[in-house]
Design an enzyme around this catalytic site. Structure first.
Site, mmCIF file in Angstrom:
data_model
loop_
_atom_site.group_PDB
_atom_site.id
_atom_site.type_symbol
_atom_site.label_atom_id
_atom_site.label_comp_id
_atom_site.label_asym_id
_atom_site.label_seq_id
_atom_site.Cartn_x
_atom_site.Cartn_y
_atom_site.Cartn_z
ATOM 1 N N CYS A 1 -2.589 -6.515 61.713
ATOM 2 C CA CYS A 1 -3.396 -5.415 62.669
ATOM 3 C C CYS A 1 -4.306 -5.350 61.760
ATOM 4 O O CYS A 1 -5.370 -6.008 62.983
ATOM 5 C CB CYS A 1 -2.270 -4.433 62.738
ATOM 6 N N ALA B 1 3.200 3.693 62.274
ATOM 7 C CA ALA B 1 3.313 2.579 60.828
ATOM 8 C C ALA B 1 4.574 2.726 60.734
ATOM 9 O O ALA B 1 5.350 4.272 60.509
ATOM 10 C CB ALA B 1 2.582 2.949 60.035
ATOM 11 N N ASN C 1 -3.602 -0.192 66.676
ATOM 12 C CA ASN C 1 -2.942 -1.140 65.263
ATOM 13 C C ASN C 1 -1.729 -2.629 65.435
ATOM 14 O O ASN C 1 -1.329 -3.741 65.598
ATOM 15 C CB ASN C 1 -2.786 -0.625 64.096
#
Length: 314
Positions: A133, A165, A292
């Site tokens: 990303c 994440a 991301n």
């Protein structure tokens, strides 16, 4: 409009956040692709359940389940949204069947690909790696500088919301830094590259922020560099609408008498270029702060669309 026969069937391996978001993008936005299969290993995953509701064929038996599906012969492109370790096995199986693989893990079996930089050089590659990303967000900027001035050193810092994440990202932190650093050099054009990732625990979660530092020649043309950067930002935003400059490009000149400290034992003169980016997700499946993840799925979709379009044209 495109007829159904113009579209290439794709499989998505990995029914987690990235795979599910990618599936929704294919269903919503793809012009040359159609969903052929969603592949997972957890029968209770939300991704597989959502795929079934949307009429997509599914299997919870991984790569082995995919190759035994009745429509596997129609699959032309497979996205791997699992892990670097699993990708090696997946790539070997898919290669045997002549399926083009777009790898969203840091495995890097195939060439690094950033759509706006080097996709057309790899349209026929059997396996394309989408870097990371952070790489998708920052390598275009490094390339934008390097195409108008030599980049002696480039350093990127990718800051992502901790909540975005997942276990795969956390398990692959070392691979992230190694893969991104290498791609900054081989794709971005920097003589040396370094990548840093920061998991930001702030609540509410913040959008992805990326900082790019490039050191080029002291006499480099700042207007030319800024123009190249702004053109590149527009190019990336054509497939990642939430990609934008957060503030004006900054320039700092360092002379031999006042050099820039790159490391503890290294100082250099030159022009330092600082670029500050923000990536807002499209919120198709993931929250908008997860830029991301969105930039990875958007870049992968853009790559697959161009590959499929080139086959239709041929």
């Amino acid at each position: 409009m495109y007829d159904k026969q113009d579209k290439q069937a794709v499989a998505i391996i990995g029914s987690g956040n990235i795979g599910t978001d990618l599936m929704i993008k294919v269903l919503r936005d793809a012009k040359h692709l159609e969903m052929g299969a969603m592949v997972g290993i957890d029968p209770a995953s939300d991704g597989l359940a959502r795929a079934k509701r949307l009429g997509v064929a599914t299997t919870a038996h991984g790569i082995e389940g995919l190759v035994t599906m009745p429509n596997f012969g129609a699959i032309r492109i497979a996205f791997d949204a699992t892990s670097a370790g699993a990708h090696h096995r997946h790539a070997a199986v898919l290669r045997e069947h002549g399926v083009t693989v777009i790898d969203l893990t840091p495995a890097a079996i195939g060439p690094f690909v950033v759509p706006v930089v080097n996709l057309f050089a790899h349209l026929d590659a059997p396996n394309l790696n989408m870097v990371t990303c952070g790489g998708q967000a920052t390598i275009p900027i490094v390339h934008a500088v390097s195409r108008v001035a030599p980049v002696r050193y480039a350093e990127i810092v990718a800051s992502i919301a901790s909540r975005s994440a997942g276990p795969g990202t956390r398990a692959n932190i070392d691979e992230f830094t190694e893969t991104t650093s290498k791609a900054i050099e081989t794709v971005g054009g920097a003589a040396r590259g370094k990548a840093i990732i920061v998991l930001n625990p702030a609540e509410p979660p913040l959008m992805m922020r990326d900082t790019v530092y490039c050191l080029t020649e002291e006499e480099a043309d700042t207007d030319e560099i800024e123009s190249s950067i702004r053109a590149m930002v527009s190019a990336v935003a054509s497939y990642v609408p939430g990609y934008r400059l957060k503030q004006a490009v900054q320039f700092d000149r360092y002379t031999a008498a006042n050099p820039l400290a790159l490391h503890a034992n290294e100082r250099r003169a030159g022009l330092k270029v600082s670029v500050f980016l923000e990536v807002e997700g499209a919120a198709h499946y993931l929250p908008s702060y997860a830029g991301n993840l969105d930039i990875m799925t958007s870049a992968a979709l853009a790559a697959a669309e161009q590959i499929a379009a080139s086959r239709v044209a041929a």
